[in-house]
Design an enzyme around this catalytic site. Structure first.
Site, PDB file in Angstrom:
ATOM      1  N   LYS A  35       0.815  -1.218   0.000  1.00  0.00           N
ATOM      2  CA  LYS A  35       0.000   0.000   0.000  1.00  0.00           C
ATOM      3  C   LYS A  35       0.849   1.268   0.000  1.00  0.00           C
ATOM      4  O   LYS A  35       0.467   2.255  -0.631  1.00  0.00           O
ATOM      5  CB  LYS A  35      -0.972   0.016   1.171  1.00  0.00           C
ATOM      6  CG  LYS A  35      -0.351   0.251   2.536  1.00  0.00           C
ATOM      7  CD  LYS A  35      -1.412   0.335   3.608  1.00  0.00           C
ATOM      8  CE  LYS A  35      -0.820   0.510   4.979  1.00  0.00           C
ATOM      9  NZ  LYS A  35      -0.053   1.754   5.126  1.00  0.00           N
ATOM     10  N   THR A  36       1.992   1.249   0.702  1.00  0.00           N
ATOM     11  CA  THR A  36       2.841   2.442   0.719  1.00  0.00           C
ATOM     12  C   THR A  36       3.370   2.734  -0.679  1.00  0.00           C
ATOM     13  O   THR A  36       3.430   3.890  -1.111  1.00  0.00           O
ATOM     14  CB  THR A  36       4.007   2.262   1.698  1.00  0.00           C
ATOM     15  OG1 THR A  36       3.483   1.957   2.998  1.00  0.00           O
ATOM     16  CG2 THR A  36       4.844   3.529   1.791  1.00  0.00           C
ATOM     17  N   ASP A 220      -3.863   7.676   4.401  1.00  0.00           N
ATOM     18  CA  ASP A 220      -3.392   6.317   4.663  1.00  0.00           C
ATOM     19  C   ASP A 220      -4.077   5.766   5.919  1.00  0.00           C
ATOM     20  O   ASP A 220      -4.547   6.528   6.767  1.00  0.00           O
ATOM     21  CB  ASP A 220      -1.871   6.350   4.857  1.00  0.00           C
ATOM     22  CG  ASP A 220      -1.257   4.963   4.857  1.00  0.00           C
ATOM     23  OD1 ASP A 220      -1.941   3.998   4.477  1.00  0.00           O
ATOM     24  OD2 ASP A 220      -0.073   4.844   5.236  1.00  0.00           O
ATOM     25  N   GLU A 221      -4.128   4.431   6.058  1.00  0.00           N
ATOM     26  CA  GLU A 221      -4.708   3.751   7.230  1.00  0.00           C
ATOM     27  C   GLU A 221      -6.094   4.310   7.556  1.00  0.00           C
ATOM     28  O   GLU A 221      -6.420   4.623   8.708  1.00  0.00           O
ATOM     29  CB  GLU A 221      -3.783   3.901   8.452  1.00  0.00           C
ATOM     30  CG  GLU A 221      -2.378   3.364   8.246  1.00  0.00           C
ATOM     31  CD  GLU A 221      -2.283   1.848   8.234  1.00  0.00           C
ATOM     32  OE1 GLU A 221      -3.345   1.189   8.191  1.00  0.00           O
ATOM     33  OE2 GLU A 221      -1.157   1.327   8.245  1.00  0.00           O
ATOM     34  N   GLN A 251      -8.048  -4.916   9.045  1.00  0.00           N
ATOM     35  CA  GLN A 251      -6.993  -4.623  10.020  1.00  0.00           C
ATOM     36  C   GLN A 251      -7.379  -3.460  10.940  1.00  0.00           C
ATOM     37  O   GLN A 251      -6.507  -2.805  11.507  1.00  0.00           O
ATOM     38  CB  GLN A 251      -5.677  -4.310   9.308  1.00  0.00           C
ATOM     39  CG  GLN A 251      -5.095  -5.499   8.542  1.00  0.00           C
ATOM     40  CD  GLN A 251      -3.703  -5.226   8.018  1.00  0.00           C
ATOM     41  OE1 GLN A 251      -2.728  -5.182   8.755  1.00  0.00           O
ATOM     42  NE2 GLN A 251      -3.608  -5.044   6.714  1.00  0.00           N
ATOM     43  N   ARG A 603       1.494 -11.366  10.134  1.00  0.00           N
ATOM     44  CA  ARG A 603       2.841 -10.856  10.426  1.00  0.00           C
ATOM     45  C   ARG A 603       3.891 -11.875  10.000  1.00  0.00           C
ATOM     46  O   ARG A 603       5.057 -11.525   9.813  1.00  0.00           O
ATOM     47  CB  ARG A 603       3.026 -10.582  11.926  1.00  0.00           C
ATOM     48  CG  ARG A 603       2.134  -9.536  12.569  1.00  0.00           C
ATOM     49  CD  ARG A 603       2.052  -8.266  11.796  1.00  0.00           C
ATOM     50  NE  ARG A 603       0.896  -8.294  10.901  1.00  0.00           N
ATOM     51  CZ  ARG A 603       0.713  -7.442   9.892  1.00  0.00           C
ATOM     52  NH1 ARG A 603       1.609  -6.499   9.657  1.00  0.00           N
ATOM     53  NH2 ARG A 603      -0.364  -7.520   9.129  1.00  0.00           N
TER      54      ARG A 603
END
Length: 721
Positions: A35-36, A220-221, A251, A603
């Site tokens: 995503k970044t 973002d987020e 998330q 993770r």
């Protein structure tokens, strides 16, 4: 920079997101989906291909680290500085806005930002001015109340007076706190966003200016935005600005601190002209790990939906270890870590994740015994935590009244009206007379050196310590510690703290009692408590690994978000621990727990261990919990059972057993976990659990008005809604 340079490193979905020309864009970015990269490349696309000025772009992140990384990547791609661009956190950008328009915002030019500690000190001064008893209404309770209201966009004037004593006192404190901030020109973190939002509401011409300037907003987020952050963005976006929201509803794990998953779930409703792009290709994990994650999260009903996939190999199956108890679990993890290092792995490539902070104690002990360097990520070692040090101070004072350090720590914790001036006076008297602080307190009371109120408070504290000593006399070590912690008032004190922080501290105090149950004194002829306190001091003195030392990472599941490790252990995969007992019967909280499990699983890059204990000392008592429903959600073909000596069996006997006992339960009832149903007597509810199959299956339903009920399928006649 040309089109090829921007698009070549991207997959098809990433390119679709980067090049979108729609009015608004929602990018559902799964874990490890890049995503970044999409955010950075989209900004580069807007500047280089669509010819937008860098100064017409506003990019919002959630952490300073993320903002710094975004700026660095942009400068690398664009080949020029982006210092003039508005790229930063919500709070950072709001601060920048207020500094530029301090007069319009009704602030002094050089207003001061209060950090959390400064804010708490101001709250204490407000208490003193109002004469509020902080032993009844803890300072942090008021601090949390104020911050929560600001996160919801509410000032004291927006709140109605209530009959409820708690609400009435908190509102009184909030009013006085706002007045104190205004007098001194101080702004806390919540105020930054609230004041920036009000600036635009109160100055429409200023809002119009920024709406004209910022033609592009990227956030973002997005799933982590709270009410005031969403209102701030929505007001600025207005009817003309193009908005790109990047996030993952799967998330969203910060509801306990105000994040509203509804902001991303309802994005298409609030912004009808929106294109949605799903980033589902994962570049982090193996197929087995992703299959497990997909199986777990698919049980949630309130989600926009996506399924992660990868071009990576199947990878190793997920290892499941059933331990006798938490000590066996910790020993197993330590052995696995030693094997990992022996085969060439680095300790820093491994992480141990857990739902509750209290779990770290036993894990830390096992790592220390095995001489495995470790580091607590984003937290403190068990015996260094504030609530534990407070409890140890009382215990030290009970066995030794001359312990000045313990006296100073315990004397006003919980708060009992013994202020800093009184403590300083006792300290000075002790120095002048070459006596201990306890003796100084006794002398000050006898000689009436303080006001009657202060003298009474000091005397009450000394009586309390005497009583704690008497109550603990003759008890076994665990009962001694439990009696002292309860009698000190620490449990009630932390229970009054709202949210997860207070609950975590209570659990840590209960875990201290658990530690006593497994403590083996070296000298059986001597009292156990002094020996236990000596061992606790030694454990606290064992340092964490240095920053540059190869060390295992220990952290809560919440702290792990955004990180990745080749080797991951998810410890404590049991009902009532994970999902947490306070969430199991609340459908919305249970969904957040499931998202937390999804975060934990994703993770892991190469290898994932799930461990659980058949019995566990939990909350001060021994508990027997079944394996977590999140383990049951994983298809058996992705799991191998690890037995003693780490022998494995595939397909696993345990996986088969759980598949028949749990995973398929309810499958022939026509109903599913999380489904909304109706009952002719109890009304509407949500299915929480199944036991058995067919007509005799028992179904647990949480009804809106009647609460949680276990019903037999053949008699309940539940109707799906």
């Amino acid at each position: 920079m040309d089109v090829t340079t921007i698009l070549n490193p991207l997959n098809a979905a990433q390119r679709e997101a980067v090049t979108s020309t729609d009015k608004h864009l929602l990018v559902l970015a799964g874990a490890g989906s890049g995503k970044t990269r999409v955010l950075v490349h989209r900004i580069a696309w807007l500047i280089q291909i669509e010819n937008h000025s860098p100064y017409s772009i506003l990019a919002v992140t959630f952490t300073n680290k993320a903002a710094k990384e975004m700026r660095a990547r942009l400068e690398d791609m664009l080949g020029s500085s982006v210092s003039g661009m508005w790229v930063g956190t919500f709070h950072g950008l709001a601060h920048r806005l207020l500094k530029m328009h301090w007069q319009d915002a009704g602030l002094p030019e050089h207003f001061q930002i209060l950090d959390s500690d400064d804010q708490l000190r101001l709250v204490k001064r407000v208490y003193q001015a109002l004469g509020i008893d902080d032993s009844k209404w803890p300072y942090r309770q008021a601090q949390g109340f104020i911050n929560k209201q600001k996160d919801e966009g509410l000032r004291s004037k927006n709140l109605s007076p209530a009959e409820d004593p708690y609400q009435r006192i908190m509102l009184q404190i909030y009013v006085a706190y706002e007045e104190a901030c205004a007098r001194s020109g101080m702004v806390d973190f919540g105020e930054l966003l609230l004041r920036a939002h009000e600036l635009w509401l109160n100055k429409p011409e200023l809002l119009a200016h920024y709406q004209q300037r910022f033609g592009q907003i990227l956030v973002d987020e997005f799933q982590d935005t709270n009410a005031i952050q969403y209102a701030w963005v929505r007001l600025l976006a207005g009817q003309t600005v193009r908005l790109t929201a990047v996030g993952d509803d799967d998330q969203s794990i910060y509801g306990w601190r105000g994040a509203k998953v509804e902001n991303i779930l309802n994005f298409n409703r609030d912004y009808p002209e929106t294109a949605t792009v799903r980033l589902e290709q994962n570049y982090r994990s193996t197929k087995n790990i992703l299959s497990a994650a997909n199986a777990v999260i698919s049980r949630n009903t309130d989600r926009l939906g996506k399924s992660l996939w990868t071009e990576e190999l199947e990878g190793e199956p997920i290892s499941l270890y059933s331990s006798f108890n938490e000590h066996d679990e910790a020993r197993f993890i330590a052995e696995c870590l030693n094997d990992w290092v022996k085969t060439g792995g680095l300790r820093s490539e491994a992480a141990i994740l857990y739902r509750s902070n209290a779990q770290s104690r036993v894990l830390e002990e096992a790592l220390l015994r095995s001489q495995i360097p470790y580091r607590i990520y984003g937290g403190q070692k068990f015996y260094e935590r504030q609530e534990i040090r407070n409890a140890l101070a009382y215990l030290r004072l009970v066995i030794n009244r001359n312990d000045d350090a313990a006296f100073e720590r315990a004397v006003n914790t919980p708060t009992r009206g013994i202020g800093d001036k009184t403590v300083q006076a006792l300290r000075q008297l002790a120095r002048d007379k070459s006596i201990t602080m306890w003796a100084a307190a006794d002398k000050a009371v006898m000689e009436k050196r303080f006001s009657s109120r202060a003298s009474s408070a000091v005397q009450s504290f000394m009586i309390l310590v005497h009583r704690l000593d008497e109550d603990a006399t003759g008890l076994a070590l665990p009962e001694q510690v439990d009696s002292t912690i309860l009698g000190s008032g620490l449990i009630d004190f932390h229970r009054q703290e709202k949210g997860d922080r207070g609950q975590s501290r209570v659990e840590n105090l209960q875990e201290l009692v658990v530690a006593c149950r497994s403590f083996e004194p070296e000298d059986k002829e001597q009292p156990s408590l002094p020996q236990f306190l000596d061992q606790a001091a030694l454990d606290a003195g064992d340092r964490q690994a240095d920053e540059d030392e190869d060390a295992v990472q220990l952290m809560t599941l919440h702290s792990s978000k955004g990180l990745e490790f080749p080797l991951v252990f998810l410890a404590g995969m049991e009902e009532n621990l994970f999902p947490h007992r306070m969430s199991a019967e609340d459908p919305s909280r249970l969904e957040e727990e499931r998202r937390l499990a999804y975060v934990g699983i994703t993770r892991a890059m190469k290898k994932l261990y799930l461990t659980f204990a058949e019995s566990r000392q939990q909350y001060g008592t021994e508990s027997y919990n079944s394996v977590s429903r999140f383990v049951r959600d994983i298809p058996s073909e992705h799991i191998e059972e690890v037995r003693l000596g780490r022998q494995v069996a595939r397909p696993t006997s345990y996986a088969k057993k759980t598949a028949s006992r749990f995973s398929d339960q309810g499958t022939d009832t026509g109903l599913a976990l999380g489904q909304r149903v109706s009952h002719k007597i109890f009304g509407e509810g949500v299915i929480l659990n199944f036991e058995g199959n067919g007509a005799n299956a028992r179904i647990q339903v949480n009804f809106s008005h009647a609460g949680s009920k276990w019903l037999v399928q053949s008699y309940a006649k539940l109707a799906p809604i």
